[in-house]
Design an enzyme around this catalytic site. Sequence first.
Site, mmCIF file in Angstrom:
data_model
loop_
_atom_site.group_PDB
_atom_site.id
_atom_site.type_symbol
_atom_site.label_atom_id
_atom_site.label_comp_id
_atom_site.label_asym_id
_atom_site.label_seq_id
_atom_site.Cartn_x
_atom_site.Cartn_y
_atom_site.Cartn_z
ATOM 1 N N ASN A 7 1.014 -1.208 0.058
ATOM 2 C CA ASN A 7 0.144 0.064 -0.108
ATOM 3 C C ASN A 7 0.922 1.234 0.089
ATOM 4 O O ASN A 7 1.443 1.552 1.083
ATOM 5 C CB ASN A 7 -1.072 -0.068 1.288
ATOM 6 N N ARG A 91 -2.598 -2.087 -3.368
ATOM 7 C CA ARG A 91 -4.008 -1.262 -2.954
ATOM 8 C C ARG A 91 -3.891 -0.004 -3.996
ATOM 9 O O ARG A 91 -2.936 0.513 -3.948
ATOM 10 C CB ARG A 91 -4.124 -0.886 -1.687
ATOM 11 N N HIS A 180 -13.373 2.470 0.286
ATOM 12 C CA HIS A 180 -13.126 1.377 1.292
ATOM 13 C C HIS A 180 -13.804 -0.032 0.888
ATOM 14 O O HIS A 180 -14.337 -0.882 1.630
ATOM 15 C CB HIS A 180 -13.823 1.642 2.696
ATOM 16 N N ARG A 241 -12.455 14.828 8.541
ATOM 17 C CA ARG A 241 -13.168 15.370 7.332
ATOM 18 C C ARG A 241 -14.828 15.623 7.802
ATOM 19 O O ARG A 241 -15.234 15.080 8.626
ATOM 20 C CB ARG A 241 -13.402 14.249 6.214
ATOM 21 N N GLU A 385 -8.130 -5.732 4.649
ATOM 22 C CA GLU A 385 -7.715 -5.382 3.482
ATOM 23 C C GLU A 385 -6.605 -6.203 2.661
ATOM 24 O O GLU A 385 -6.824 -6.351 1.685
ATOM 25 C CB GLU A 385 -8.069 -3.970 3.308
#
Length: 402
Positions: A7, A91, A180, A241, A385
Amino acid sequence: MNILVINAGSSSLKYQLFNMKDESVCAKGRVERIGMETAILIHEPAGKAEVHEVSEILEHTTAIRKVLEKLVHPVEGVLASIKEIDAVGHRVVHGGESFKSSVLVDANVKQEIKRLFDLAPLHNPAHMLGIMAVDANMPGVPQAVVFDTAFHQTMPAPAYLYPVPMALYRKHKVRRYGFHGTSHKYVSERAATFLGRPLEELKLVTCHIGNGASCAAVQGGQSVDTSMGMTPLEGLMMGTRSGDLDPAIVPYVMGKEDLTLGEVSSMLNKHSGLQAISGISSDMREIVEALESGDKNAQLAFNMYEYRLRKYIGAYAAAMNGVDAIVFTAGVGENSELLRKTICEGLTFLGVEFDEAANRTGRGLDRRISKVGSRVEVLVIPTNEEWMIARDTYALVIGNRA
Ligand code: ADP
């Protein structure tokens, strides 16, 4: 077969090496501060002591070379030779509309990922650096890319289109993509296994609640809606956020505060959410600690976070005309007993019967936190993941050989 999962970010790179025979993790780690003289490599070989090494790592090719050196190191390593790595899985955040599933990397795929730089300017260029760095260090080793957006490509048009002029979609691909996806897919599959029911029959609301957070409506194993949009800014309130807000706020605030678009964008992405309301932290652990000691701003931040998430769960139950199970995952979802409890206690109208004792036990395991017989089940499923990326890479490489 051994698969290295990478990643790559702009200044960091995480890795995990999987042995697919027994599905074990042989080693994992990360490189931080790429581009600096004091970059740090943290290497965790299974069953051996963790290694920390500070050195100059100015770009991703050197970062990958250092990781490979660690993996085959006579003491700190787990492999005899780099040749024992059969494939690499990456990823990639944005696959646009081009990628509906994971693919093996070839020249066309690289070109397409580059074409998508516009849609994910912070992420895709870094992923490409990771791919090029593997090319440079391990020529000829197959590489696969697994996209955060791919799982959500099954959303129907009413869910993925915005009610704005269609020309914006046709010309600029303005639409909901969602993120996601690898995690939402993983926990959906695990939920079906846990419940002992076919995924095809289930209506699930999956809540991936970490620093970034998103909900998905997963019907029959397919994503039919998700809260993040064209970018990861939309939807739930997150650590830093804002999530959903009236778009008219943007020009209004620009005018009132004399801010540029970049400044407002930075405010909404990096200086909003839990951080802005609490004035304390973007980290849910610190928010909970503060509210428990009576901090009113932390309490407000928590209440807003919980309220906005609960509204989405209700909306997705409506989107699917029902819900069989709600699944919590990622840092906050897996660990915050208070958030799960508060959400569940506000969903009794759906038929959620919350099991207080179960909510407090079993950390790290797939588990049920609703009472047996609850009309809607509530599960906690730790996400993985990296394992999904390894699994997809393995399937693509085996398929290619057949
Ligand atoms: P990312 O989105 O960066 O992958 P994670 O899924 O690791 O993030 O989630 C990180 C967040 O998980 C932290 O910011 C923290 O708020 C939250 N978290 C971790 N442990 C706990 C805990 N015990 N209680 C509440 N929140 C927690």
